[in-house]
Write a protein that holds these residues in place. Sequence first.
Motif, PDB file in Angstrom:
ATOM      1  N   VAL A  40       4.268  11.012 -12.480  1.00 39.15           N
ATOM      2  CA  VAL A  40       5.671  11.365 -12.305  1.00 39.15           C
ATOM      3  C   VAL A  40       6.117  11.043 -10.889  1.00 39.15           C
ATOM      4  CG1 VAL A  40       5.494  13.210 -14.028  1.00 39.15           C
ATOM      5  CG2 VAL A  40       5.259  13.759 -11.595  1.00 39.15           C
ATOM      6  N   ASP A  41       7.362  10.628 -10.776  1.00 42.15           N
ATOM      7  CA  ASP A  41       7.970  10.455  -9.474  1.00 42.15           C
ATOM      8  C   ASP A  41       8.033  11.820  -8.778  1.00 42.15           C
ATOM      9  OD1 ASP A  41      10.678  10.570  -7.792  1.00 42.15           O
ATOM     10  OD2 ASP A  41      10.064   8.471  -7.874  1.00 42.15           O
ATOM     11  N   PRO A  42       7.889  11.853  -7.442  1.00 40.39           N
ATOM     12  CA  PRO A  42       7.929  13.141  -6.741  1.00 40.39           C
ATOM     13  C   PRO A  42       9.158  13.988  -7.047  1.00 40.39           C
ATOM     14  CG  PRO A  42       7.140  11.452  -5.259  1.00 40.39           C
ATOM     15  CD  PRO A  42       7.550  10.747  -6.522  1.00 40.39           C
ATOM     16  N   ARG A  43      10.257  13.353  -7.393  1.00 40.93           N
ATOM     17  CA  ARG A  43      11.455  14.113  -7.764  1.00 40.93           C
ATOM     18  C   ARG A  43      11.199  14.990  -8.981  1.00 40.93           C
ATOM     19  NH1 ARG A  43      16.948  11.519 -10.292  1.00 40.93           N
ATOM     20  NH2 ARG A  43      17.988  13.484 -10.797  1.00 40.93           N
ATOM     21  N   ALA A  97       0.842  -1.198   0.000  1.00 39.88           N
ATOM     22  CA  ALA A  97       0.000   0.000   0.000  1.00 39.88           C
ATOM     23  C   ALA A  97       0.879   1.251   0.000  1.00 39.88           C
ATOM     24  CB  ALA A  97      -0.914  -0.017   1.221  1.00 39.88           C
ATOM     25  N   GLY A  98       0.430   2.249  -0.739  1.00 38.89           N
ATOM     26  CA  GLY A  98       1.184   3.486  -0.868  1.00 38.89           C
ATOM     27  C   GLY A  98       1.932   3.594  -2.180  1.00 38.89           C
ATOM     28  N   LEU A  99       2.055   2.474  -2.895  1.00 41.43           N
ATOM     29  CA  LEU A  99       2.693   2.481  -4.206  1.00 41.43           C
ATOM     30  C   LEU A  99       1.633   2.476  -5.300  1.00 41.43           C
ATOM     31  CD1 LEU A  99       5.628  -0.058  -3.697  1.00 41.43           C
ATOM     32  CD2 LEU A  99       5.624   2.429  -3.385  1.00 41.43           C
ATOM     33  N   THR A 100       2.042   2.927  -6.469  1.00 38.34           N
ATOM     34  CA  THR A 100       1.160   2.972  -7.634  1.00 38.34           C
ATOM     35  C   THR A 100       1.715   2.061  -8.715  1.00 38.34           C
ATOM     36  OG1 THR A 100       0.478   5.246  -7.154  1.00 38.34           O
ATOM     37  CG2 THR A 100       0.167   4.483  -9.410  1.00 38.34           C
ATOM     38  N   VAL A 101       0.835   1.391  -9.426  1.00 39.92           N
ATOM     39  CA  VAL A 101       1.216   0.573 -10.581  1.00 39.92           C
ATOM     40  C   VAL A 101       0.646   1.225 -11.836  1.00 39.92           C
ATOM     41  CG1 VAL A 101       1.053  -1.678 -11.709  1.00 39.92           C
ATOM     42  CG2 VAL A 101       1.217  -1.534  -9.209  1.00 39.92           C
ATOM     43  N   VAL A 102       1.505   1.452 -12.823  1.00 39.05           N
ATOM     44  CA  VAL A 102       1.081   2.035 -14.092  1.00 39.05           C
ATOM     45  C   VAL A 102       1.357   1.020 -15.195  1.00 39.05           C
ATOM     46  CG1 VAL A 102       1.270   3.968 -15.678  1.00 39.05           C
ATOM     47  CG2 VAL A 102       1.673   4.331 -13.233  1.00 39.05           C
ATOM     48  N   ALA A 103       0.306   0.533 -15.830  1.00 42.23           N
ATOM     49  CA  ALA A 103       0.447  -0.435 -16.910  1.00 42.23           C
ATOM     50  C   ALA A 103      -0.210   0.102 -18.179  1.00 42.23           C
ATOM     51  CB  ALA A 103      -0.161  -1.780 -16.498  1.00 42.23           C
ATOM     52  N   ILE A 158       6.255   0.443 -11.311  1.00 41.40           N
ATOM     53  CA  ILE A 158       5.796   0.537  -9.922  1.00 41.40           C
ATOM     54  C   ILE A 158       6.600   1.605  -9.187  1.00 41.40           C
ATOM     55  CG2 ILE A 158       5.552  -0.739  -7.752  1.00 41.40           C
ATOM     56  CD1 ILE A 158       5.652  -3.328  -9.550  1.00 41.40           C
ATOM     57  N   GLY A 159       5.921   2.434  -8.412  1.00 44.63           N
ATOM     58  CA  GLY A 159       6.633   3.420  -7.613  1.00 44.63           C
ATOM     59  C   GLY A 159       5.694   4.362  -6.903  1.00 44.63           C
ATOM     60  N   LYS A 160       6.260   5.400  -6.331  1.00 46.00           N
ATOM     61  CA  LYS A 160       5.480   6.469  -5.718  1.00 46.00           C
ATOM     62  C   LYS A 160       5.303   7.557  -6.766  1.00 46.00           C
ATOM     63  CE  LYS A 160       7.151   5.479  -1.056  1.00 46.00           C
ATOM     64  NZ  LYS A 160       7.908   5.993   0.123  1.00 46.00           N
ATOM     65  N   PHE A 161       4.099   7.709  -7.264  1.00 46.07           N
ATOM     66  CA  PHE A 161       3.847   8.633  -8.366  1.00 46.07           C
ATOM     67  C   PHE A 161       2.780   9.654  -8.002  1.00 46.07           C
ATOM     68  CE2 PHE A 161       5.338   4.832 -10.760  1.00 46.07           C
ATOM     69  CZ  PHE A 161       6.415   5.423 -11.406  1.00 46.07           C
TER      70      PHE A 161
END
Length: 468
Positions: A255-258, A195-201, A235-238
């Motif tokens: 986008v990644d928070p960076r 939980a807290g991660l996003t998956v983009v497919a 997969i990541g925090k987006f």
Amino acid sequence: MRINRRSMAVLAALVSVLACAPTDEPPPRAAAGRHAGAPGIGDTDFPRDGNGGYDVANYSLTVDYTPASKRLTGVTKIHAKATQDLSSFNLDLTGLDVAKVTVDGDPARFSRKGGELTVTPAAPLVADSPFTTEISYSGTPAPAKDTANLGTYGFIPTADGAFVASEPNGSKTWFPSNDHPADKATFDFTVTVPAGLTVVANGEQTAPPATSGGRTTYRWSERHPMATYLATATIGKFQVREGRSRGGIPTYAAVDPRFKTSLDKVYDLSGEITDYWSTVFGPYPFSSTGGVVDDYSAGYALENQTKPLYGGFDPDEGIIAHELAHQWFGDSLTIKRWKDLWLNEGFATYAEWLWSEHKGKKSADAIFKDFYNRGAQDPVWAYPPGRAKPGDLFNESVYTRGGMTLHALRKAVGDPAFFKLLKTWTAQHRYGNVTTRQFVDLAEKVSGKELDPLFDAWLFQPRRPTLA
């Protein structure tokens, strides 16, 4: 695929196919009178990529991934049709451990040799019959590495998830498949992460994310045919923005928070450019557009179908224009063999020039002349792009000289015929596979001109063509 703007070098050579997995046992021999599917699809440049004897209709991928341990557990269900009688058939898979294989619900024998997973059904498959095979597997994905040339690709673990960019043959690092662009299929993704991660497919979400027990499941589906190398489950925090382009196309940017300052730009430009290409190349072939910027310094972008992926940099207009042009040239129209890669990269490169021209910046003709005037000794002229070399697949010539070929064609036939040709090309081969010969034949038909000498000079001769 396109290198980012911070490097002047285009991705160069592909020296070898993916590293081989350890051999469990040799593949079983076909009994007399029975037929084994070929371990390659027939691409002589990459003889072990893809497989023969069947055609995939759909992949249903169920994946559970934990970034902290880098452990992936997966079940891939493949719906296919036998194109010959099959006593056994192969799938491409590297590194991961296979626990179980079934064919039409019955347990099947299987063996491993290198990157080949050989499956022997309980009963032989009959030509033209549909079948379903299900493979259960797990392990730590090992991305493909070609340090001197392509770098790292496939399923790449990152600190908060995974960067998934598989061109040319990296899908086998995370799911069993017929891993060659000649066999396209639809895809369904069910991916579970902490939980807290996003998956983009690829494609569109088919259900809202569902969280239970500290883990969240995402469901995506791409209902249009897609080559395996375009499949992603990044997969990541987006940070995510969703909506529609001015032309009404659903648009998704993550986008990644960076790179949070890139979110609005990626969203706005993806919609604007997709809308414009729809007027130049013909109707957009898919159901959504957008882009993903991840915090992984890949040094390249990849045109993952509906979700171009930018690896660790803020993409500029030219790169976004390039990757979105690939949605027509490479994704909808997919090359049958890697030797025709200029049909992807030359077209996407020329699209950058067209975008510059459209925005009132440097014209395509001026860009063409800049490259031509680099001189006859420039290395780009020694590499004929019409025959991409397996050991140097992503040479700059495939991009730049490929794009120059299209501008030379435009000048030879005139704008009305040239832009009619582009729309006819994308319409006739929508969702299919294409070759250079098909494009040359269509160009001659649309223009009414004999064009073999032009294409020979620009695509197949190891020297700088003479300008008319």
